[in-house]
Each structure stands twice: as structure tokens, then as C-alpha cells.
Motif scaffolding. Structure first.
Motif, short mmCIF file in Angstrom:
data_model
loop_
_atom_site.label_atom_id
_atom_site.label_comp_id
_atom_site.label_asym_id
_atom_site.label_seq_id
_atom_site.Cartn_x
_atom_site.Cartn_y
_atom_site.Cartn_z
N ASP A 71 21.66 2.66 -23.27
CA ASP A 71 22.56 3.60 -23.58
C ASP A 71 22.62 4.79 -22.73
OD1 ASP A 71 23.35 1.81 -25.47
OD2 ASP A 71 22.33 3.06 -27.16
N ARG A 72 21.48 5.36 -22.27
CA ARG A 72 21.23 6.54 -21.43
C ARG A 72 21.88 6.17 -20.23
NH1 ARG A 72 17.66 8.63 -17.57
NH2 ARG A 72 17.44 10.92 -17.66
N VAL A 73 21.53 5.19 -19.62
CA VAL A 73 22.14 4.83 -18.16
C VAL A 73 23.36 4.34 -18.30
CG1 VAL A 73 21.99 2.84 -16.36
CG2 VAL A 73 19.82 3.75 -17.52
N LEU A 74 24.17 3.90 -19.21
CA LEU A 74 25.49 3.52 -19.52
C LEU A 74 26.15 4.91 -19.70
CD1 LEU A 74 25.48 0.51 -21.84
CD2 LEU A 74 25.83 0.52 -19.33
N GLY A 75 25.52 5.77 -20.08
CA GLY A 75 26.15 7.21 -20.14
C GLY A 75 26.49 7.76 -18.72
N PHE A 76 25.43 7.38 -17.90
CA PHE A 76 25.37 8.11 -16.50
C PHE A 76 26.29 7.35 -15.89
CE2 PHE A 76 21.02 9.99 -16.99
CZ PHE A 76 21.12 11.19 -16.56
N ILE A 77 26.51 6.16 -16.03
CA ILE A 77 27.64 5.28 -15.39
C ILE A 77 28.91 5.88 -15.49
CG2 ILE A 77 28.58 3.18 -14.58
CD1 ILE A 77 25.77 1.89 -15.21
N ILE A 109 31.82 7.75 -13.22
CA ILE A 109 33.11 7.12 -13.03
C ILE A 109 34.13 8.28 -13.26
CG2 ILE A 109 34.68 5.76 -14.10
CD1 ILE A 109 32.38 3.70 -14.08
N ASP A 110 33.89 9.28 -14.38
CA ASP A 110 34.61 10.32 -15.05
C ASP A 110 34.91 11.27 -13.99
OD1 ASP A 110 34.99 9.09 -17.28
OD2 ASP A 110 33.73 10.18 -18.57
N GLU A 111 33.61 11.30 -13.00
CA GLU A 111 33.73 12.65 -11.95
C GLU A 111 34.36 12.01 -10.86
OE1 GLU A 111 29.74 13.75 -11.24
OE2 GLU A 111 29.57 14.95 -13.44
N GLY A 112 34.88 10.67 -10.77
CA GLY A 112 35.74 10.42 -9.73
C GLY A 112 34.70 9.41 -8.87
N ALA A 113 33.94 8.76 -9.29
CA ALA A 113 33.02 7.74 -8.36
C ALA A 113 33.95 6.76 -7.87
CB ALA A 113 31.88 7.25 -9.00
N ASP A 114 33.66 5.97 -6.67
CA ASP A 114 34.36 4.90 -6.13
C ASP A 114 33.20 3.82 -6.66
OD1 ASP A 114 35.30 2.86 -4.72
OD2 ASP A 114 34.15 3.49 -2.74
N GLN A 173 22.23 14.37 -8.51
CA GLN A 173 20.97 15.07 -8.98
C GLN A 173 20.18 14.64 -9.94
OE1 GLN A 173 20.38 18.13 -7.23
NE2 GLN A 173 22.02 17.52 -6.03
N GLU A 174 20.80 13.91 -11.09
CA GLU A 174 19.94 13.45 -12.24
C GLU A 174 19.31 11.99 -11.81
OE1 GLU A 174 19.50 15.03 -14.75
OE2 GLU A 174 20.91 16.88 -14.56
N GLU A 175 17.90 12.10 -12.45
CA GLU A 175 17.08 10.67 -12.50
C GLU A 175 17.84 9.77 -13.70
OE1 GLU A 175 12.88 9.04 -12.26
OE2 GLU A 175 13.16 10.63 -13.57
N ILE A 176 18.55 8.84 -12.86
CA ILE A 176 19.14 7.71 -14.09
C ILE A 176 18.00 6.83 -14.65
CG2 ILE A 176 21.02 5.99 -14.10
CD1 ILE A 176 22.16 7.60 -11.69
N PHE A 177 17.21 6.21 -13.83
CA PHE A 177 16.19 5.37 -14.10
C PHE A 177 16.69 4.00 -14.75
CE2 PHE A 177 11.77 4.89 -15.70
CZ PHE A 177 10.99 5.15 -14.79
N GLY A 178 17.52 3.58 -13.95
CA GLY A 178 18.28 2.15 -14.50
C GLY A 178 18.67 1.59 -12.83
N PRO A 179 19.37 0.60 -13.03
CA PRO A 179 19.87 -0.21 -11.85
C PRO A 179 21.03 0.28 -11.29
CG PRO A 179 20.49 -1.69 -13.75
CD PRO A 179 19.81 -0.25 -14.26
#
Length: 479
Positions: free
Chosen positions: A332-338, A342-347, A379-385
């Protein structure tokens, strides 16, 4: 609860299995099926203290043994780890989620090698050296509290307790409560090796209970911790009150810098692989790929081709190249980062926030996002794929971006020549840099700059962490 659940009722203290004082247990779940695979006791502060006192009582005798005797014990443990490779690999595969074939090689094969290698390091070490009228000797620091993580559980345990023990220290281990089964198997191996009582102790439990005893107890001379930067700060704060030595191996946000003249296909393929190992649950994973802005579209196409080869599935499925994450909370933490990216405009180059279609298990799609260097995911460590691709305009900006986080653990540079790549690597504020795909060296120092921690692991560098200096001064002879 299933019939395959294994219940561990005891801690390992002073050379024997000691039934837990509390009836409270900690659940261990299979990361692919979510089934309860084991329980371990939730250790108390009193049990942690008993382990510390056992280690203290054993220290004088253990540290006085000949180095060869201690090294021979390590060789026995190495043999025991090899003999129980199947048990250890299966436990770690189910706990952590790394596919079984890879777990055998990386999660068990590596530790087995390190046990034997630390025996060699100790045998070949220069324990005494004449310096003028002084004899400088190296001695074990004392009792070491070891607090270890879940992502490479047996490796991180080994990189602490093996060098500490062969140096003459006695240890108390608190393994991760998320992946403790492999530690229980290792304790069985250590017991079978006949290592004297009190030299190795294991107390399962939570960090705020067992871990804090190790960080604060006056009879603990050193605490060695691997985990998050947040938890490492807490360990350092507590340990400072008794002026302990503290070794911290913490987070990372490692940059893979692709220079304009690099072999682009090799660089992208190598970076994707270095990011996705263990489903991205690696502190030194190359999670930022810095690429020339003019070649961004080429990189996208190559990255999509590379990531397509990383099939996701249950860790016991031979077709799986990526298994699940370790827990529901981590997923859930990793999905939150993804989603944040996307919310910040990622490609969205590959993957995304939709989990793969499995009925059970803590799965996340391998994901690649194109972002700006100022975005959260830079900047943030995601710790996922999750790999982020950040374009840069010139080499100066690439170095600035690489050095722009609070971390400094790993990294890579890909260039047309090793020499050109090395010039950039020397400017990166990080503990390890792979040049054009240079492989991991298990005898080279591993550790970080900045908030990635203090101290080093592996080989002689990790061994020396557990030693003190003593200078014996002699009156110079006349004439």
C-alpha cells in the motif's frame, strides 16, 4: 490459520531455547498467499536484558579464545547454512517474496559465502603492529546488539553477527518481526555448530521493546542497525546516552547516471535490473535513472522493452521473475507513492498504480515513471519496483541531481569509456558506484554517505567495525 503454520515458542538465550515469558505472538505471513506461515514470540524487555547479560558473561571467555578457534566455528556455521539451503531459501521466499531460484543464490548463497569469508578475514588479519615505542593491538569491542531488516534478512544478520563473533564479540540479535523464520533456522545451525553458550543470543520482538533495550542497555558496547533512516535516527539517539559505538546502514535513493556517449541499451537494461532486484526492496537499488533530455524518447522505448521481461507472479512459480512485496503495508505504501507521482504529472512509461490481477498476495506492477528532479518521487525512498527517469541538460546538472537527496548509498555511471564514467563517479557523494555495469564485490566496503548511515559492511571493512584500538607504550631501550 493453516495446518502448515509453524509456531516457534522460544527465544535462544545463553545457549538454549528458552520458552517465551509472554503468550503474545507475532504473525509471519506468506507474501504470495497471505496465509499465516509462522508465529514467533513477542519478546519482552526482561528477555532482551537476559540475553544481554548472557552475552556479557560469555564475552571474556570467547574473546580470549585463539582466532583460529573462533574462525573454525564460523566454518561450521557456513557448512550448516549450505546444508540447510533448501529450508532457508523456502522460508525467505515465502517471507520476503523473492522467487525461489534467486533466493537460493542471493538470499542464502551469499550468507553462506560470507560466513566462510569472515573466517578467512580473521585468520589473515594483522592483530598487532609495532608503531615506534608502541604496540598497537586490536581487540573485540564487547557485546554487540544487532537489529536487522526484512528485505535481505539472512544476509543482514550474517554481515553483523559473523564478523562480530569472529572478532571476539558476543551478540544479541533482534531479527525483523516480519521475516524472522530464517533467523530461527540460523539459530538452530549455530546451536548445532557448538558455539559456546551466550556468544549468540536471539530475541524476537518489536523495535520499541526489544530493540530499545539493545540501544540503551549499559552492558551493550555497540549497536549495529540496518533499516529505515527514521528508525536509525531513533537508535542513534538512544545509543548516544551511553556513548555506544553505532553502525547504521539506512536508506537510499541511488542514481544511475547515463552519459550522452553511453551504450544506451546496456545502460537502460542494467539500470532496470538493478532497480527491480528483490522487487525493488533493496536499499541500494538504482531507483533514479538520469538521462540526457535529448535521448529521453529513446530511453522510454528501451525501458519499456526491458521492463516487459520482468514477469510478476507468486514466488514459488518458476516463471516469476518478480515476486510480491513483503507485506500489505509495504504494498500500500508503494502504490501510494505511484499515485503521488501520477498526481504530480509523471509520464507513465510502464506499469502504474493498478495492482496485478492475483486473488492473493502483496503484488505491485513493475513501474517506470518519467518525472522532474523536484518531484516527490525523486527524493523519497519508495522501496518497491518503481524506477523514475529524470532528464538532464548537461553533465553538471546530472551530478547536481545525483547528489540532491539526503541519501548517499549506491549508484552507477554509464559512459562511453570507464575513464569518462569514473570522472563523474568520483563527484558523486555516495558509498558505492558501479561503472558501466561493474558487478557487486562482496569484499568491498558497503555503506553510505549522509543519511544513508555510518560504518561499512563486507570483508575486512565490516570486520574492523567490531574492533577497538589499544596502544601499549614501552620505554625505549637505552642506546
Amino acid at each position: 490459520m493453516t495446518s502448515s503454520t509453524t509456531h516457534y515458542p522460544s527465544h535462544y538465550i545463553n545457549g538454549q531455547w528458552v520458552k517465551a515469558q509472554s503468550a503474545e505472538t507475532l504473525p509471519v505471513h506468506d507474501s504470495s498467499t497471505e496465509e499465516l506461515m509462522a508465529t514467533v514470540p513477542a519478546g519482552t524487555a526482561a528477555e532482551a536484558e537476559a540475553a544481554v547479560l548472557a552475552a556479557r558473561a560469555a564475552f571474556d571467555g570467547w574473546s580470549a579464545l585463539p582466532v583460529e578457534t573462533r574462525a573454525a566455528y564460523l566454518d561450521k556455521v557456513a557448512a550448516g547454512v549450505k546444508a540447510r539451503t533448501d529450508d532457508l531459501a523456502m522460508a525467505i521466499t515465502r517471507e520476503v517474496g523473492m522467487p525461489l531460484k534467486m533466493a537460493r543464490a542471493v538470499q542464502v548463497g551469499g550468507p553462506a559465502w560470507h560466513w566462510g569469508n569472515f573466517a578467512k578475514v580473521a585468520r589473515n588479519f594483522e592483530w598487532e603492529k609495532k608503531v615506534g615505542n608502541s604496540l598497537v593491538v586490536r581487540e573485540a569491542i564487547g557485546v554487540v546488539g544487532c537489529i536487522t531488516p526484512w528485505n535481505f534478512p539472512l544476509s543482514q544478520i550474517t554481515l553483523k553477527i559473523a564478523p562480530a563473533m569472529v572478532a571476539g564479540c558476543t551478540v544479541v540479535l533482534k531479527p525483523s518481526e516480519i521475516a524472522p523464520v530464517n533467523a530461527m533456522i540460523l539459530a538452530e545451525i549455530i546451536h548445532e555448530a557448538g558455539i559456546p553458550a551466550g556468544v549468540f543470543n536471539l530475541v524476537n520482538g518489536m523495535g520499541p521493546v526489544v530493540g530499545e533495550v539493545l540501544a540503551t542497555h549499559p552492558e551493550v558496547d555497540m549497536v549495529s542497525f540496518t533499516g529505515s533512516t527514521r528508525a536509525g535516527k531513533r537508535v542513534g539517539e538512544l545509543a548516544s546516552q551511553s556513548i555506544k559505538r553505532v553502525a547504521l546502514e539506512l536508506g537510499g535513493k541511488s542514481a544511475s547516471v547515463v552519459l550522452d556517449d553511453a551504450n544506451l541499451e546496456a545502460a537502460v537494461k542494467g539500470t532496470v535490473s538493478a532497480c527491480m532486484l528483490n522487487s525493488g526492496q533493496t536499499c541500494s537499488a538504482h531507483t533514479r535513472m538520469l538521462v540526457p533530455a535529448s535521448r529521453y524518447d529513446e530511453v522510454k522505448a528501451l525501458a519499456q522493452a526491458a521492463i516487459a521481461k520482468f514477469s510478476v507472479g507468486p514466488s514459488l512459480d518458476e516463471a516469476s521473475k518478480l515476486g510480491p512485496l513483503v507485506s500489505a503495508a509495504q504494498r500500500d505504501r508503494v502504490l501510494g507513492f505511484i499515485k503521488t507521482g501520477i498526481d504530480e504529472g509523471a509520464d507513465v512509461i510502464a506499469g502504474g498504480a493498478e495492482p496485478p490481477k492475483f486473488d492473493k498476495g502483496y503484488f505491485v506492477q513493475p513501474t517506470i515513471l518519467g518525472i522532474k528532479s523536484s518531484d516527490t518521487l525523486a527524493q523519497e525512498e519508495i522501496f518497491g519496483p518503481v524506477l523514475v527517469v529524470i532528464p538532464y541538460k548537461d553533465e553538471e546538472e546530472a551530478v547536481a541531481i545525483a547528489n540532491s537527496t539526503i541519501y548517499g548509498l549506491g549508484g552507477a555511471v554509464w559512459g562511453g569509456t570507464d575513464e569518462s564514467a569514473m570522472k563523474v563517479a568520483r563527484r558523486m557523494r555516495t558509498g558505492q558506484v558501479d561503472i558501466n555495469g561493474g558487478p557487486f564485490n562482496a569484499n568491498a566496503p558497503f555503506g553510505g554517505y549522509k543519511q544513508s548511515g555510518n560504518g561499512r559492511e563486507n570483508g575486512i571493512y565490516g570486520f574492523e567495525e567490531f574492533l577497538e584500538f589499544k596502544a601499549l607504550q614501552f620505554k625505549p631501550s637505552a642506546g
